[in-house]
Design an enzyme around this catalytic site. Structure first.
Site, PDB file in Angstrom:
ATOM      1  N   SER A 111       0.823  -1.215   0.000  1.00  0.00           N
ATOM      2  CA  SER A 111       0.000   0.000   0.000  1.00  0.00           C
ATOM      3  C   SER A 111       0.854   1.261   0.000  1.00  0.00           C
ATOM      4  O   SER A 111       1.931   1.298   0.597  1.00  0.00           O
ATOM      5  CB  SER A 111      -0.883  -0.013   1.261  1.00  0.00           C
ATOM      6  N   TYR A 134      -2.516   5.547  -4.206  1.00  0.00           N
ATOM      7  CA  TYR A 134      -3.630   6.484  -4.003  1.00  0.00           C
ATOM      8  C   TYR A 134      -3.218   7.789  -4.647  1.00  0.00           C
ATOM      9  O   TYR A 134      -2.072   8.225  -4.487  1.00  0.00           O
ATOM     10  CB  TYR A 134      -3.853   6.765  -2.518  1.00  0.00           C
ATOM     11  N   THR A 160      -5.831   2.646  -6.976  1.00  0.00           N
ATOM     12  CA  THR A 160      -7.094   2.518  -6.242  1.00  0.00           C
ATOM     13  C   THR A 160      -7.935   3.769  -6.453  1.00  0.00           C
ATOM     14  O   THR A 160      -7.486   4.882  -6.175  1.00  0.00           O
ATOM     15  CB  THR A 160      -6.810   2.302  -4.741  1.00  0.00           C
ATOM     16  N   LYS A 258      -8.311  -0.538  -9.308  1.00  0.00           N
ATOM     17  CA  LYS A 258      -8.966  -1.246  -8.192  1.00  0.00           C
ATOM     18  C   LYS A 258     -10.060  -0.377  -7.587  1.00  0.00           C
ATOM     19  O   LYS A 258      -9.832   0.800  -7.289  1.00  0.00           O
ATOM     20  CB  LYS A 258      -7.909  -1.556  -7.117  1.00  0.00           C
ATOM     21  N   HIS A 282     -13.621  -1.998  -1.535  1.00  0.00           N
ATOM     22  CA  HIS A 282     -12.633  -1.624  -0.527  1.00  0.00           C
ATOM     23  C   HIS A 282     -12.895  -2.349   0.805  1.00  0.00           C
ATOM     24  O   HIS A 282     -12.746  -1.774   1.891  1.00  0.00           O
ATOM     25  CB  HIS A 282     -12.659  -0.101  -0.307  1.00  0.00           C
TER      26      HIS A 282
END
Ligand code: FMN
Length: 397
Positions: A111, A134, A160, A258, A282
């Site tokens: 992440s 992100y 994402t 995603k 999520h």
């Protein structure tokens, strides 16, 4: 069985082990979903409605769970999903996870807001980790982040798109995670003191506990409260499909999108040349009231399944669930909470055991449905094929 005393066998057993080891606010952060957690519950329970078709007396001597996901060979169609703060669940959590994933022959996704930086994770990896992005407001920082991930050896980017703003996670609010201040500090101290093992293994011996990939964004990246406040203001609600082209121009590797939960969005992703999509809500942490991954998958497969690879996540808790996802038309699954439960509850060895057990379950499901190769799993293995709600003209009900 009380998993405290017996051998943990299922994802749920590891969940209970994690509950016993983690400070309450961390367990709740991992466990929780948005608002009333209805979507969170549906994610898990909807897989159970997908019934499989048992077949017997088929030669299933050589069942093989190996496959290829987005160009990468895997021992089974599973990827560890990106989990922010995973390094708080176990000492250098992302490093332990990438080692377990690679030992089991599957990819690990780091992440943006992981604890361990991408260089540290890649140094421990034997297969290039996937990197999750992100979009934050500071585009120069994104560009630098992409360069960092590429230089470290990552070649697969998971972008994402379902977090223009963080969801309303009431457990975090109650525990003081979402509202820093003296009272929330006291709440956390109380919960920390109840878990001395975590303080010793993770807080004292597992540092630095900062957002490793973004540690140069704030002078004191080890102050997680301050950092969380900063990152929450950095999520960028102005991102649109046009930004995918911007990302494409800064990333030469594979690109997954995603957080797709709608057929129109899936079509856009195909049009923009994404290599794959992840059908995902999520983990029920964003908009409560949306459909589960299992619920949405068939519609999206019907619309774009012939044009793009599709992964799905949300509530996958066993090798049988993996099989169900493939039978509904996915190429593979992402798994979130279970890997952190196993890591928090029983370390790297626990996660490896869980993945081995899932592979055995998947192999068994293939054996008892009479298929020997991953590519052969499909609608034919469903007991009640997912038909449109109303029969088509001429079709018997
Ligand atoms: C604690 C936690 C943190 C997460 N952090 C991220 C993240 O940083 N980036 C991301 O794309 N998804 C994140 N997710 C979503 C997961 O990648 C995944 O979509 C979800 O967990 C799948 O559902 P499952 O937990 O039921 O398997 C997070 C989920 C959880 C539970």
């Amino acid at each position: 069985m009380n998993p405290k005393f017996g051998y943990p066998a299922t994802a749920d057993d590891y969940r209970e082990k994690a509950r016993a080891r983690l400070p309450g606010f961390l367990f709740d952060y991992l466990e929780g979903g948005a608002t009333d957690e209805q979507t969170l519950r549906a994610n898990e329970s909807d897989w159970a409605n997908i019934l499989l078709r048992q077949r017997v007396l088929v030669d299933v001597d050589e069942v093989d769970t190996a496959t290829t996901l987005v160009g990468q060979s895997c021992s089974m169609p599973v990827v560890l999903a990106p989990l922010g703060l995973a390094g708080m669940m176990a000492r250098r959590g992302e490093v332990q996870a990438v080692r377990a994933a690679n030992a089991s022959g599957i990819p690990f996704t780091l992440s943006t807001v992981g604890i361990c930086p991408v260089e540290e994770v890649q140094a421990a990896a034997t297969e290039a980790a996937w990197f999750q992005l992100y979009m934050i407001r500071d585009r120069a920082r994104i560009e630098a982040l992409l360069k960092k991930a590429w230089s470290a050896g990552c070649r697969t980017l998971v972008f994402t798109v379902d977090l223009p703003l963080p969801g309303m996670r009431h457990r975090d609010f109650r525990n003081g995670l979402a509202s820093p201040g003296p009272r929330s500090k006291l709440l956390k101290i109380q919960q920390l003191l109840a878990r001395p093992g975590w303080i010793w293994h993770v807080a004292l011996r597992g540092g630095p506990l900062s957002f490793g990939n973004l540690s140069d964004a704030l002078p004191d990246a080890s102050n997680l409260d301050a950092f969380k406040e900063w990152i929450d203001t950095q999520f960028d609600p102005t991102v649109t499909w046009a930004d995918i082209e911007w990302i494409r121009s800064h990333w030469q590797g594979k690109l997954l999108i995603k957080g797709i939960l709608d057929v129109e969005d899936a079509r856009q992703a195909v049009q923009l040349g994404a290599d794959a999509i992840v059908v995902s809500n999520h983990g029920g942490r964003q908009l409560d009231g949306v459909a589960s991954g299992a619920g949405k998958l068939p519609e999206i497969v019907a619309a774009v399944g012939s044009q793009i690879d599709i992964l799905v996540d949300g509530g996958v808790r066993s090798g049988v669930d993996i099989f169900r996802a493939l039978a509904l038309g996915a190429q593979g699954v992402m798994v979130g909470r279970p890997w952190a439960w196993a890591l928090a509850g029983a370390g790297e060895a626990g996660l490896t055991r869980l993945l081995t057990s899932w592979q055995q379950e998947l192999r068994l499901a293939m054996t008892l449905t009479g298929v020997t190769r991953i590519a052969d799993i499909g609608n034919d293995q469903l007991d009640r094929p997912h038909k449109p709600k109303y029969p088509k003209a001429g079709e018997q009900q």
